[in-house]
Scaffold this active site. Structure first.
Site, PDB file in Angstrom:
ATOM      1  N   HIS A  92      -0.832   4.290  -3.713  1.00 23.71           N
ATOM      2  CA  HIS A  92       0.095   2.794  -4.031  1.00 23.71           C
ATOM      3  C   HIS A  92       0.029   2.025  -2.966  1.00 23.71           C
ATOM      4  O   HIS A  92       0.763   1.803  -2.857  1.00 23.71           O
ATOM      5  CB  HIS A  92       1.085   3.355  -4.625  1.00 23.71           C
ATOM      6  CG  HIS A  92       1.856   4.028  -6.116  1.00 23.71           C
ATOM      7  ND1 HIS A  92       2.669   4.848  -6.854  1.00 23.71           N
ATOM      8  CD2 HIS A  92       0.516   3.810  -6.983  1.00 23.71           C
ATOM      9  CE1 HIS A  92       2.822   5.278  -7.604  1.00 23.71           C
ATOM     10  NE2 HIS A  92       1.195   4.861  -8.322  1.00 23.71           N
ATOM     11  N   HIS A 148      -0.114  11.222  -6.664  1.00 23.93           N
ATOM     12  CA  HIS A 148       1.356  11.283  -7.351  1.00 23.93           C
ATOM     13  C   HIS A 148       1.056  12.521  -8.291  1.00 23.93           C
ATOM     14  O   HIS A 148       2.589  13.183  -8.812  1.00 23.93           O
ATOM     15  CB  HIS A 148       1.591  10.534  -7.916  1.00 23.93           C
ATOM     16  CG  HIS A 148       0.654   9.186  -6.693  1.00 23.93           C
ATOM     17  ND1 HIS A 148       0.230   8.752  -7.543  1.00 23.93           N
ATOM     18  CD2 HIS A 148       1.590   8.307  -6.016  1.00 23.93           C
ATOM     19  CE1 HIS A 148      -0.103   7.903  -6.174  1.00 23.93           C
ATOM     20  NE2 HIS A 148       0.488   7.194  -6.366  1.00 23.93           N
ATOM     21  N   HIS A 180       6.797   6.237 -13.898  1.00 26.00           N
ATOM     22  CA  HIS A 180       5.967   6.188 -12.811  1.00 26.00           C
ATOM     23  C   HIS A 180       4.937   7.606 -13.235  1.00 26.00           C
ATOM     24  O   HIS A 180       5.560   9.274 -13.620  1.00 26.00           O
ATOM     25  CB  HIS A 180       6.876   6.506 -11.159  1.00 26.00           C
ATOM     26  CG  HIS A 180       6.615   7.209 -10.050  1.00 26.00           C
ATOM     27  ND1 HIS A 180       6.165   8.161  -9.569  1.00 26.00           N
ATOM     28  CD2 HIS A 180       6.067   5.904  -9.156  1.00 26.00           C
ATOM     29  CE1 HIS A 180       5.243   8.157  -8.237  1.00 26.00           C
ATOM     30  NE2 HIS A 180       5.741   7.089  -7.499  1.00 26.00           N
ATOM     31  N   GLU A 231       4.346  10.310 -11.106  1.00 25.59           N
ATOM     32  CA  GLU A 231       4.551  11.340 -10.771  1.00 25.59           C
ATOM     33  C   GLU A 231       5.262  11.938 -11.747  1.00 25.59           C
ATOM     34  O   GLU A 231       5.525  13.175 -11.341  1.00 25.59           O
ATOM     35  CB  GLU A 231       5.378  11.538  -9.196  1.00 25.59           C
ATOM     36  CG  GLU A 231       5.857  12.551  -8.348  1.00 25.59           C
ATOM     37  CD  GLU A 231       6.486  12.877  -7.635  1.00 25.59           C
ATOM     38  OE1 GLU A 231       6.175  11.739  -6.422  1.00 25.59           O
ATOM     39  OE2 GLU A 231       7.792  13.175  -7.207  1.00 25.59           O
ATOM     40  N   CYS A 259      10.994  14.643  -0.303  1.00 23.06           N
ATOM     41  CA  CYS A 259       9.986  15.540   0.855  1.00 23.06           C
ATOM     42  C   CYS A 259      10.713  15.087   2.309  1.00 23.06           C
ATOM     43  O   CYS A 259      11.455  14.132   2.191  1.00 23.06           O
ATOM     44  CB  CYS A 259       8.926  15.906   0.422  1.00 23.06           C
ATOM     45  SG  CYS A 259       8.182  13.328   1.469  1.00 23.06           S
ATOM     46  N   SER A 314       4.881   0.499  -4.946  1.00 27.18           N
ATOM     47  CA  SER A 314       4.641   2.222  -4.173  1.00 27.18           C
ATOM     48  C   SER A 314       6.937   2.411  -3.798  1.00 27.18           C
ATOM     49  O   SER A 314       7.342   1.449  -3.610  1.00 27.18           O
ATOM     50  CB  SER A 314       4.415   1.690  -3.001  1.00 27.18           C
ATOM     51  OG  SER A 314       5.610   2.893  -2.203  1.00 27.18           O
ATOM     52  N   SER A 315       7.275   3.147  -4.851  1.00 29.04           N
ATOM     53  CA  SER A 315       8.699   3.576  -5.226  1.00 29.04           C
ATOM     54  C   SER A 315       9.110   3.827  -4.016  1.00 29.04           C
ATOM     55  O   SER A 315      10.073   3.662  -3.343  1.00 29.04           O
ATOM     56  CB  SER A 315       8.339   5.761  -6.069  1.00 29.04           C
ATOM     57  OG  SER A 315       9.557   5.937  -5.832  1.00 29.04           O
TER      58      SER A 315
HETATM   59  O1  0O3 Z   1       5.412   8.010  -5.447  1.00 30.71           O
HETATM   60  P1  0O3 Z   1       5.278   6.591  -4.609  1.00 30.71           P
HETATM   61  O2  0O3 Z   1       4.686   5.331  -6.000  1.00 30.71           O
HETATM   62  O3  0O3 Z   1       6.167   6.301  -3.318  1.00 30.71           O
HETATM   63  O4  0O3 Z   1       4.152   6.537  -4.453  1.00 30.71           O
HETATM   64  P2  0O3 Z   1       3.191   5.638  -2.699  1.00 30.71           P
HETATM   65  O5  0O3 Z   1       3.338   4.788  -2.314  1.00 30.71           O
HETATM   66  O6  0O3 Z   1       1.205   6.489  -3.125  1.00 30.71           O
HETATM   67  O7  0O3 Z   1       2.752   6.766  -1.744  1.00 30.71           O
HETATM   68  C1  0O3 Z   1       2.505   8.509  -1.151  1.00 30.71           C
HETATM   69  C2  0O3 Z   1       3.756   9.406  -2.268  1.00 30.71           C
HETATM   70  C3  0O3 Z   1       3.015  10.445  -3.035  1.00 30.71           C
HETATM   71  C4  0O3 Z   1       1.783  10.383  -3.481  1.00 30.71           C
HETATM   72  C5  0O3 Z   1       4.498  10.974  -4.186  1.00 30.71           C
HETATM   73  O8  0O3 Z   1       5.263  11.962  -3.728  1.00 30.71           O
HETATM   74 FE1  SF4 Z   2       4.618  12.006  -1.569  1.00 25.32          FE
HETATM   75 FE2  SF4 Z   2       5.850  13.403   0.332  1.00 25.32          FE
HETATM   76 FE3  SF4 Z   2       3.131  14.490  -0.146  1.00 25.32          FE
HETATM   77 FE4  SF4 Z   2       3.378  11.754   0.875  1.00 25.32          FE
HETATM   78  S1  SF4 Z   2       4.790  13.947   1.903  1.00 25.32           S
HETATM   79  S2  SF4 Z   2       2.381  12.863  -0.185  1.00 25.32           S
HETATM   80  S3  SF4 Z   2       5.778  11.172  -0.065  1.00 25.32           S
HETATM   81  S4  SF4 Z   2       5.753  14.112  -1.580  1.00 25.32           S
END
Ligand code: 0O3
Ligand code: SF4
Length: 321
Positions: A50, A83, A133, A135, A203, A231-232
């Site tokens: 994101h 995600h 979301h 994920e 995580c 971006s969460s």
């Molecule tokens: O899950 P989130 O909206 O924070 O996603 P981002 O901003 O792409 O950051 C990477 C985190 C992710 C892929 C899920 O853990």
């Molecule tokens: Fe998402 Fe954590 Fe994986 Fe990064 S390391 S993509 S924040 S679960």
């Protein structure tokens, strides 16, 4: 009257760690390697991560971002975003004969595996996360029913559970550590036998970036978070700084930094969400310098050394054998 003097001699404190996590690094590398190996276009279902800067950069290199698989021509290569996706999406890709590379973060996949196991054991599962979301859609899409989403302590009070002795919870990986603790406490108060993950699903990267904001916030007068609006994990960093009593703003381009945010401030805290590249953070530093900030000071913090392997089909040819 607000103080609108420039942030002359203001110091920028840089949170450590900040920016890319191992899952984001891997996801972007998957798209780049697929482009190198198979040539453009490479289709990507959903934004790979994101972040508008990352998405624009990959688009320039030949990635085509789609909302759903019906936008991908038969036989093309498609990448699933970091995600994660539901089983249904995975099956749909197979039915359409698409060549898939899965950029789901291994730490998200770990939660998917946990959901499958718990369902096989006949457990009902509470997922803590944010509705809509991707994920959450992917993780809840590992089960054929038997899962319910809670977003707040209030939601816990209205849960209807068939057999509380066979109940478990999982969470989104990027939640607020503190809010999740409160929701889990409410779940345990209502359902004392609820099973919990061996190690929390939030995580390491989410935990570390929130810890770094907790360390930084008391030392600064304003916090700037580099991250895109969807971006969460970046949103959680901004909210955390505000909860700690420091005004906080999120930006994903230098021109978004408003002079009045930093006017008269002597110390500005800067952090970046897990999907925000360091190049973008540095462009924000440049903007702050243009607005009068002078020094940049990296704060102490954890050095991360996590790395996840690439999918087999994208390893250098000698290593793929
Ligand atoms: O899950 P989130 O909206 O924070 O996603 P981002 O901003 O792409 O950051 C990477 C985190 C992710 C892929 C899920 O853990
Ligand atoms: Fe998402 Fe954590 Fe994986 Fe990064 S390391 S993509 S924040 S679960």
């Amino acid at each position: 009257m607000p103080d609108l003097t420039p942030a002359s001699a203001a110091e920028i404190l840089m949170a450590q760690p900040r920016g890319f996590c191992a899952g984001v690094d891997r996801a972007i590398e998957i798209v780049e390697r697929a482009l190198e190996r198979f040539g453009a276009p490479i289709y990507v279902r959903h934004e790979i991560v994101h972040n508008a800067y990352v998405v624009a950069d990959l688009r320039r290199k030949g990635a085509v971002f789609v909302g759903e698989l019906d936008e991908v021509p038969a036989g093309a290569t498609v990448i699933f975003s970091a995600h994660g996706v539901s089983r249904e999406v995975r099956e749909d890709a197979a039915r359409r004969g698409l060549h898939v590379f899965d950029a789901t973060c291994p730490l998200v996949t770990k939660v998917h595996v946990e959901v499958s196991k718990l369902r096989a054991q006949g457990c009902e599962i509470v997922m803590i996360g944010h509705r809509g979301h991707p994920e959450v859609e992917g993780t809840m899409g590992q089960a054929n029913g038997g899962m319910v989403l809670v977003e707040s302590v209030g939601d816990v009070q209205t849960l209807q559970i068939a057999d509380p002795s066979r109940l478990a919870y999982v969470t989104q990986t990027t939640l607020s550590v503190d809010e999740t603790r409160e929701i889990v406490a409410a779940l345990k108060a209502r359902f004392p036998d609820i099973r919990e993950p061996k190690k929390q699903d939030i995580c390491y990267a989410t935990q570390n970036r929130q810890d770094a904001v907790k360390f930084m916030a008391p030392q600064v007068e304003v916090v700037i978070v580099v991250g895109s609006p969807n971006s969460s994990n970046s949103n959680r960093l901004r909210e955390l700084a505000e909860r700690l009593g420091v005004p906080a703003y999120m930006v994903d381009a230098p021109e978004q930094v408003r002079p009045e945010w930093i006017a008269g401030k002597r110390r500005i805290g800067l952090t970046a969400g897990a999907s925000a590249p360091e190049a973008l953070a540095q462009s924000i530093v440049e903007r702050l310098r243009e607005l009068g900030a002078r020094q940049v000071r990296p704060l102490e913090g954890i050095e991360e050394n996590m790395a996840f392997p690439l999918p087999r089909g994208l390893l250098p040819t000698s290593a793929a054998a």
